[in-house]
Design an enzyme around this catalytic site. Structure first.
Site, PDB file in Angstrom:
ATOM      1  N   ILE A 193      -7.364  -5.191   7.398  1.00  0.00           N
ATOM      2  CA  ILE A 193      -8.383  -4.023   7.048  1.00  0.00           C
ATOM      3  C   ILE A 193      -9.344  -4.565   6.055  1.00  0.00           C
ATOM      4  CG2 ILE A 193      -6.827  -3.332   5.278  1.00  0.00           C
ATOM      5  CD1 ILE A 193      -8.087  -0.373   6.198  1.00  0.00           C
ATOM      6  N   LYS A 248     -13.081  -0.622   5.068  1.00  0.00           N
ATOM      7  CA  LYS A 248     -12.961  -1.550   3.690  1.00  0.00           C
ATOM      8  C   LYS A 248     -14.219  -2.279   3.969  1.00  0.00           C
ATOM      9  CE  LYS A 248      -9.324   0.596   2.407  1.00  0.00           C
ATOM     10  NZ  LYS A 248      -9.459   1.794   1.408  1.00  0.00           N
ATOM     11  N   TYR A 306       0.822  -1.182   0.012  1.00  0.00           N
ATOM     12  CA  TYR A 306      -0.029   0.156  -0.007  1.00  0.00           C
ATOM     13  C   TYR A 306       1.074   1.211  -0.026  1.00  0.00           C
ATOM     14  CZ  TYR A 306      -3.098   3.280   2.445  1.00  0.00           C
ATOM     15  OH  TYR A 306      -3.846   4.641   2.848  1.00  0.00           O
ATOM     16  N   ASP A 326      -2.106  -6.212   9.355  1.00  0.00           N
ATOM     17  CA  ASP A 326      -2.830  -4.989   8.810  1.00  0.00           C
ATOM     18  C   ASP A 326      -4.140  -5.846   8.290  1.00  0.00           C
ATOM     19  OD1 ASP A 326      -3.328  -1.890   7.235  1.00  0.00           O
ATOM     20  OD2 ASP A 326      -4.774  -3.272   7.944  1.00  0.00           O
TER      21      ASP A 326
END
Lengths: 470, 499
Positions: B243, B282, B156, B241
């Protein structure tokens, strides 16, 4: 643990301070009128609980804002997806206008220079990241808000060097105190990047005088450093003086749009004026484009929830509401402060005369066994554990004189305040000191009132003369 | 601005390095796509030739479910007549522990998003300003300026800001390649770790997104277990992470690191090293509400992160609403199921449409995007210059904002991340058509623009292209017959139509 960062293992979060320990004690035994009438009364929390009814009735009259609608149409999706770190334009416009209204519309705020943050906690830290390198210093007048030790220093690595203020002149900032602090920083090998003040002051409850503001602007001009004015309490001014913002002073000195004005930054929040600390609404206002730009990017780490931005943009755009609210808020704060002050007086306790804030700066020096911070802590423990009041000792605010305490008055009902005062009076009268006081209370109060009047006279004066020792 | 820096012999006025450097990453050319989009945003009726935003990993597919729930549950808002009796308590609530009901609801949701295979302790749930805030906070807790975190690439793009900017932490990438479908291996991590240590870097841990952004792939449980063993052996941290945990729409179940912690013996995992970052941005499509979570098995980290959460607490108004919503089990169960279904359909439609243009994507079973392989369209193979050139063509000619692989630190040119869940069906259809049109035109252009050096390769390729072209044209004819390319006329059996 060696594996964790030094931020975890150090005390930089500042939470070992008595300021926070009092809170912890309160949490263990919180007062409740019915369920726990002998519990601890929280007077260490600078909250404004006096005007929720006004906001609640606004909500009842404004169902669209309340239910995430605009002109009857749901805008839920738009809000759910809105994460633009520039913030909602209508919200920033409403904030700018609200800030102008608080300052009597004497100065203007450009919404484009506002950067939103998650409370002034985040706003202050962000400004530090923008202005200071690790090891750089900011000068702060004492006493100051204990949370600054965490907000300004913890993760930024910046340092605070105190500007010592004393009761001899009502804790006002003097030129010599400023110079001394600046030199002290140099002695410590620290580069001074600026001065940070809270205006109106926490914990003093007083607004800076024009003389002090002029002094500050002149000082940062000559030293070529920054000035941050945390004006979080600007809407809590209840004295009959007007609130003078650093922006007023820039205007009056014809410094708008100059290089100096680029070094003056205002921090604001809705936590105190509107009593909405849970909503996490803070703001930085700066005339420096680079700071606005950098701070805006940093706001990614603490944006304001879009549903909150939307609600508050509607609330603050309602000018009828804001003007009624500000007036009523000030009225209620003033009456509440008076209640505390007179209650304290009847216990033989005086406060620094205040004209703003959600607390009083209370003089309990006469109740100390010795003029030491140990004695202050002893007294504080008695008040916390025996009298069951959580108040904040001056040492937690870095006050240089023992015996001062910050006592909040706007975070409880009137009845609770009265009970707290009753407990305090009982405690004072039970001490040797208290007994002496009640014997000569008439004389004492007379001389105290004289002191209070002379403080008041000094405060309103615009002259440059140094106050007499009293 | 220049005068600010020049003015005054005393350097007091100068801003900090953090404020003036480029470490926030936003001056990168990768924002060109965004800027172009902002100038000319697509709208189905108002600006049908504008640029379609496919660079934003948003989940817009299930907002209707949330909207309906909010409508049916006015008590969940402190502003409605039904809920306003709670207003003052909630508006006043700034305790950095967060509302207990909120933490319980988040723990509940996190468990359900992982199929109930693991439970989360509400006492370890710490708030932050989105996952952005969570990632920065965990860095502040685990590392000092100059310390290093290993991060598998492609990663990311904003990690460069979130992990490094104000923390002073360094990222050392663990490069993954298409040779094994960009899978992260323990060997690759070990190699990167040794190399970093040999260069005297103080490696504090490994951080990765799982499911992956930008790949959309999930890490298999065995590799995850081995990575947990690896960090434990070397006494470094692991931050996962998660997410995109609930954006899994196909294939194997998502194995959270929490599951691994549960499964492994205490001799194999030092839980004090394991931390999870989470967010509702998300999985639920609520980036505007700024709900980030730090979840750590390390008590000191929980304590420190909680104090730091003061810098990015979740608005109590939002906490209150979500506490109510996420403790509604029937809503959550239905939401997770429906979300997964819709993402799967959308992914299927998009990848099928891309296949028809002879474009392949990395096989993925999660995320809000695909990792598209456009290596064959590069003017010069293996050239990042060509990748950027192709990217600008995609923005300017095809009018799509997609994200070039180099912006994710990918070491192989030609890959692009393309988001598919941040638009409605019609817009997706338009985007697909533009891609298909572009590819068919480009197959001709490639033959024309070939340089002398490439001519040989091109000759060989040209034979392949011709075959491809005729196939493409055939498939386009079929598309036209199916009515897929004609707006408004959709065959009822078309996969592009949502049933």
């Amino acid at each position: 643990m060696k594996q964790l960062s030094t931020k975890v293992t150090s005390n930089g979060h500042g939470q070992d301070s008595s300021y926070f320990l009092g809170w912890e004690e309160y949490e263990k035994n919180p007062y409740d009128e019915i369920k726990n009438p002998n519990g601890m009364i929280q007077m260490g929390l600078a909250e404004n609980q006096l005007c929720f009814d006004l906001i609640e009735s606004w909500l009842a009259k404004n169902p669209d804002a309340a239910s995430l609608k605009r002109k009857g149409q749901s805008i839920f999706k738009e809000l759910a997806l809105f994460q633009d770190y520039h913030g909602m334009p209508e919200f920033k416009k409403a904030m700018a206008e609200f800030m102008e209204e608080i300052r009597g519309n004497r100065v203007t705020f450009d919404p484009k220079k506002i950067v939103l943050a998650a409370g002034s906690t985040s706003a202050n830290e962000t400004l530090m990241f923008c202005l200071a390198e690790p090891g750089d210093a900011f000068l702060l007048p004492t006493p100051y808000y204990p949370g600054f030790d965490r907000d300004l220093k913890w993760r930024t690595g910046a340092e605070i060097v105190p500007i010592h203020c004393s009761s001899s002149n009502g804790f006002q900032i003097t030129e010599s105190a400023l110079q001394q602090a600046y030199q002290q920083a140099h002695k410590l090998g620290l580069k001074v990047k600026g001065v940070l003040v809270t205006n109106p002051s926490n914990p003093l409850g007083t607004a800076l005088t024009r003389r002090e503001l002029n002094l500050l602007v002149d000082f940062i001009t000559s030293k070529n450093i920054h000035l941050i004015s945390d004006e979080i309490y600007s809407g809590t001014m209840f004295g009959f003086e007007q609130f003078i913002s650093v922006m007023d002073v820039l205007k009056d000195k014809k410094l708008e749009n100059t290089e100096v004005s680029k070094r003056v930054h205002v921090v604001y929040s809705l936590s105190k004026d509107l009593g909405l600390p849970g909503f996490r609404v803070g703001a930085i206002y700066s005339n420096d484009d680079m700071i606005v730009s950098a701070a805006t990017k940093m706001s990614s780490f603490g944006l304001v929830s879009s549903q909150t931005q939307y609600l508050l943009s509607a609330l603050l755009s309602d000018k009828k509401f804001t003007s009624q609210y500000l007036e009523e808020n000030q009225k209620r704060l003033k009456s509440r402060q008076k209640r505390l002050v007179s209650g304290l007086e009847s216990a033989g306790i005086t406060c620094l005369r205040s004209n703003a804030g959600l607390f009083c700066w209370v003089d309990m020096r006469h109740l100390l066994d010795t003029n030491t911070f140990e004695a202050e802590l002893d007294l504080w423990k008695k008040i916390v554990y025996n009298v069951k009041l959580n108040i904040s000792p001056g040492s937690s605010c870095h006050c240089t004189e023992p015996g001062w305490f910050r006592v909040c008055f706007a975070n409880m009902s009137e009845d609770t305040l009265d009970l707290a005062l009753k407990r305090l009076k009982t405690f004072v009268e039970s001490t040797d000191c208290g007994r002496m006081i009640s014997r000569s209370s008439h004389e004492r109060l007379k001389s105290l009132r004289k002191k209070t009047v002379s403080n008041w006279v000094f405060r309103v004066s615009w002259s440059d003369r140094v106050p007499d020792e009293r | 601005m220049g005068s600010l820096i020049k003015s005054g012999g005393v350097s007091g006025a100068i801003l900090s390095r953090i404020a003036t450097n480029d470490q926030h990453g936003e001056n990168s050319e990768y924002f060109d796509g965004w800027k172009a989009y902002d100038k000319d945003p697509f709208h189905l009726s108002r600006n049908p030739h504008g640029i379609i935003q496919m660079g934003l990993a948003e989940n817009q597919l299930c907002l209707d479910l949330i909207k309906d729930w909010i409508k049916e549950n006015p008590k969940a808002s402190v502003c409605t007549p039904e809920g306003v009796y709670q207003f003052s308590d909630i508006a006043n609530f700034q305790d950095y522990h967060g509302l207990k009901e909120f933490r319980q609801a988040i723990a509940n949701f996190m468990g359900k998003a992982r199929g109930g295979r693991v439970t989360f302790d509400p006492e370890r749930i710490v708030m932050s300003g989105g996952a952005t805030g969570a990632n920065e906070t965990i860095m502040f807790c685990l590392a000092d300026p100059g310390d290093v975190f290993l991060v598998p690439s492609p990663y990311y793009a904003a990690f460069d800001r979130d992990l490094r900017w104000r923390t002073g932490v360094e990222i050392v990438p663990v490069h993954c390649s298409s040779s094994n479908n960009f899978k992260l291996t323990v060997e690759a991590v070990e190699w990167a770790y040794k190399k970093a240590v040999q260069s005297n870097k103080n490696v504090k841990g490994l951080l990765f997104t799982n499911p992956s952004n930008p790949l959309g792939t999930i890490l298999d449980k065995d590799t995850l277990k081995n990575l947990v063993r690896f960090v434990t052996r070397n006494n470094i941290h692991l931050v996962v992470d998660e997410i995109y945990a609930a954006t899994v729409f196909a294939g194997e179940n998502f194995a959270s690191v929490a599951e691994v912690v549960k499964d492994l013996d205490s001799s194999e995992v030092n839980v004090d090293l394991i931390h999870i970052v989470y967010s509702l941005s998300k999985d639920m499509g609520l980036p505007g509400f700024r709900v980030g979570i730090v979840y750590s098995y390390n008590d000191s980290v929980v304590s420190c992160a909680r104090k730091m959460s003061s810098f990015g607490l979740v608005s109590s108004q939002t906490q209150f609403m979500l506490a109510s919503m996420l403790s509604d089990d029937s809503f959550v169960d239905n939401f997770l199921m429906e979300s997964s279904k819709r993402l799967g359909i959308r992914h299927g439609v998009f990848t099928l449409g891309l296949k028809k243009a002879d474009i392949n994507c990395l096989i993925s079973t999660a995320g809000l995007f695909v990792w598209m392989d456009l290596r064959h369209l590069l003017r010069v193979r293996n050239s990042f210059e060509s990748e950027i050139e192709l990217w600008h063509i995609i923005i300017d000619k095809v009018k799509l904002n997609v994200s070039p692989g180099s912006s994710f630190q990918c070491t192989e040119p030609g890959w692009f991340r393309v988001c598919f869940a941040n638009m409605d069906d019609d817009t997706l259809h338009v985007a697909l058509r533009r891609i298909q049109d572009f590819v068919s035109k480009n197959s001709n252009k490639t033959a024309e623009k070939a340089s002398d050096n490439d001519k040989l390769i091109q000759n060989n390729n040209a034979k392949k292209q011709k075959w491809k072209q005729s196939n493409l044209r055939l498939s386009f004819r079929r598309l036209y017959e199916d009515g897929l390319s004609s707006p408004g006329i959709m065959s009822p059996h078309s996969p592009l139509l949502r049933t």
